[in-house]
Design an enzyme around this catalytic site. Sequence first.
Site, PDB file in Angstrom:
ATOM      1  N   ASN A   1       1.037  -1.149   0.003  1.00 27.51           N
ATOM      2  CA  ASN A   1       0.019  -0.059   0.023  1.00 27.51           C
ATOM      3  C   ASN A   1       0.875   1.243  -0.122  1.00 27.51           C
ATOM      4  OD1 ASN A   1      -1.709  -2.336   1.524  1.00 27.51           O
ATOM      5  ND2 ASN A   1      -3.287  -0.587   0.904  1.00 27.51           N
ATOM      6  N   THR A   2       1.342   1.499  -1.248  1.00 27.93           N
ATOM      7  CA  THR A   2       2.138   2.613  -1.534  1.00 27.93           C
ATOM      8  C   THR A   2       2.028   3.981  -0.335  1.00 27.93           C
ATOM      9  OG1 THR A   2       2.505   1.821  -3.453  1.00 27.93           O
ATOM     10  CG2 THR A   2       3.529   4.082  -2.917  1.00 27.93           C
ATOM     11  N   CYS A   3       0.757   4.520  -0.481  1.00 33.84           N
ATOM     12  CA  CYS A   3       0.436   5.663   0.178  1.00 33.84           C
ATOM     13  C   CYS A   3       0.790   5.703   1.775  1.00 33.84           C
ATOM     14  CB  CYS A   3      -0.893   6.101  -0.268  1.00 33.84           C
ATOM     15  SG  CYS A   3      -2.282   4.987   0.496  1.00 33.84           S
ATOM     16  N   VAL A   4       0.792   4.593   2.370  1.00 31.75           N
ATOM     17  CA  VAL A   4       0.999   4.338   3.813  1.00 31.75           C
ATOM     18  C   VAL A   4       2.344   3.760   4.062  1.00 31.75           C
ATOM     19  CG1 VAL A   4      -1.350   4.959   4.473  1.00 31.75           C
ATOM     20  CG2 VAL A   4      -0.462   2.502   4.100  1.00 31.75           C
ATOM     21  N   HIS A   5       3.219   3.452   2.904  1.00 25.67           N
ATOM     22  CA  HIS A   5       4.439   2.792   3.089  1.00 25.67           C
ATOM     23  C   HIS A   5       4.165   1.600   3.803  1.00 25.67           C
ATOM     24  CE1 HIS A   5       6.229   7.194   2.840  1.00 25.67           C
ATOM     25  NE2 HIS A   5       5.649   6.862   1.743  1.00 25.67           N
TER      26      HIS A   5
END
Length: 383
Positions: A350-354
């Site tokens: 989940n890229t937006c929350v690393h």
Amino acid sequence: QDMGGGEKAPGYYVLRAGGLFPAPLPQDSAVCSRVSGMFYVLGVFLAKTLQDSRLVDLPLSPAFLKLLCGGEVSGCVRESSTIVTMYSPELLEDVMTSSLLSVVSEESEEQSTYRDVPWWQGLLELEDLELVDPGRGGVLTKLQGLVTKKSQIMSDEALDDDTKAEMINSLELDGCPVEDLGLTFQYSPSSAVYGYQTVDIKPGCGEEAVTIHNLEEYIDRSLDWVFVRGVRQQLDALRQGFNTVFPLDKLGAFTPNEVRTMLCGDQDPVFTREEIMKYTEPKLGYSKESPGFLRFVNVLVEMTGSERKAFLQFTTGCSSLPPGGLANLHPRLTVVRKIDAGDGSFPSVNTCVHYLKLPDYSSEEVLRERLLAATNEKGFHLN
């Protein structure tokens, strides 16, 4: 045009060894008017990137970064003050969020647009051209060497005038007299995409041949076209766009390398074991003592530079780290155990929350293979 598998046709991406810098254009051309609008948007984009503490993966040239740090006031400030090398939140807030001053700055900018002397006058030199345009810059550097020799001959009081003239006329570039190089006071762009074939860098005298006697003028006029006259509208538009967010002069407190780091992050990220253990958060099936997490740490430490950049792009959406490295990556990189997944599964994010979902692989070799395969995957298949 997509060739399949995420690959683009040759020439789709702009790749410049020395980084990106505005191309000189005839200032009265339609192409220049269109491009200047794009530079206005670029100015707004760069300023908002800094103000919002975002990172962008832009290969900006050192010469362009030098322009961002320059300006009518900041050059003087930089010469008389100590350069700031630590990025405290208070400092960045002062520099990046002074948007209330942008109204005043815009009004002054409208007045300065019509000044004879550009706001970046004197910031760029021949050494910068060698980085921006290595081919042309290399030739001009060699020609500058002849100018230096000519000046040394002229200042030698032991020589009479006839001897000086003979020695100057015998100067050659790689065995060729300057007159035989076929140079004129014209500039030819490196590509037809710029919409013109030649431009006179000496108004009304473009066909004048370059000789050993007017070589200094040719070099000066070439630099003036590339760094001043040919990019004036573009750079004025860039500054005007930037100033709508906060004054560009605020960047005078930083060096070009510091601005690059604030805009683009750490372009050569390095992970130490201590940093990974301290600033990465294992959760939901992993702890800092879990064999699966420790295998992950070992794989990260052994990655090459390109592999680290690909990993960051995969997990954070940006191939570089913010100033200060992993310590200043927010949110923290979180690693959780992927449920019902074994050696045949791939990591997902989940890229937006690393947020990295990592299967508990049986060995470091399998983990490395699957992780690198995932980082090279295009699109959102592994989200």
